[in-house]
Design a protein around this motif. Structure first.
Motif, PDB file in Angstrom:
ATOM      1  N   UNK A   1       0.826  -1.210   0.000  1.00  0.00           N
ATOM      2  CA  UNK A   1       0.000   0.000   0.000  1.00  0.00           C
ATOM      3  C   UNK A   1       0.859   1.257   0.000  1.00  0.00           C
ATOM      4  N   UNK A   2       1.993   1.220   0.670  1.00  0.00           N
ATOM      5  CA  UNK A   2       2.899   2.371   0.644  1.00  0.00           C
ATOM      6  C   UNK A   2       3.433   2.623  -0.757  1.00  0.00           C
ATOM      7  N   UNK A   3       3.790   1.551  -1.456  1.00  0.00           N
ATOM      8  CA  UNK A   3       4.274   1.697  -2.827  1.00  0.00           C
ATOM      9  C   UNK A   3       3.167   2.218  -3.733  1.00  0.00           C
TER      10      UNK A   3
ATOM     11  N   UNK B   1       0.797   9.147  -5.892  1.00  0.00           N
ATOM     12  CA  UNK B   1       1.144  10.529  -5.568  1.00  0.00           C
ATOM     13  C   UNK B   1       2.085  11.098  -6.618  1.00  0.00           C
ATOM     14  N   UNK B   2       2.970  10.266  -7.128  1.00  0.00           N
ATOM     15  CA  UNK B   2       3.968  10.722  -8.103  1.00  0.00           C
ATOM     16  C   UNK B   2       3.370  10.897  -9.491  1.00  0.00           C
TER      17      UNK B   2
ATOM     18  N   UNK C   1      -3.161  12.366 -11.031  1.00  0.00           N
ATOM     19  CA  UNK C   1      -3.553  13.700 -11.495  1.00  0.00           C
ATOM     20  C   UNK C   1      -3.237  14.758 -10.442  1.00  0.00           C
ATOM     21  N   UNK C   2      -2.992  15.976 -10.930  1.00  0.00           N
ATOM     22  CA  UNK C   2      -2.726  17.083 -10.007  1.00  0.00           C
ATOM     23  C   UNK C   2      -4.000  17.426  -9.255  1.00  0.00           C
ATOM     24  N   UNK C   3      -3.865  17.756  -7.975  1.00  0.00           N
ATOM     25  CA  UNK C   3      -5.067  18.179  -7.239  1.00  0.00           C
ATOM     26  C   UNK C   3      -5.586  19.508  -7.798  1.00  0.00           C
TER      27      UNK C   3
END
Length: 62
Positions: free
Chosen positions: A18-20, A26-27, A30-32
């Motif tokens: 889940x961390x990966x 996140x990387x 889509x941009x927030x």
């Protein structure tokens, strides 16, 4: 293998997976959405600080 060790390794594996996934999302996700700009308008009647009364301009009591 002990049951506690199995559960611990399983939980550690889930945390890594889940961390990966979170890091990849996140990387490469889509941009927030950026917040909308705030519109500034003239002061409206009856807002905060209105209606102090006639003694607002009076000098302080001595």
């Amino acid at each position: 293998m002990n049951t506690g060790v199995r559960i611990g390794l399983y939980a550690a594996g889930l945390a890594v997976a889940f961390g990966a996934a979170y890091g990849v999302g996140d990387r490469f996700g889509p941009e927030p959405a950026r917040p909308a700009p705030v519109e500034h308008s003239e002061h409206q009647e009856g807002g905060a600080g209105q209606g102090h009364g006639p003694d607002h301009e009076a000098p302080p009591p001595s």
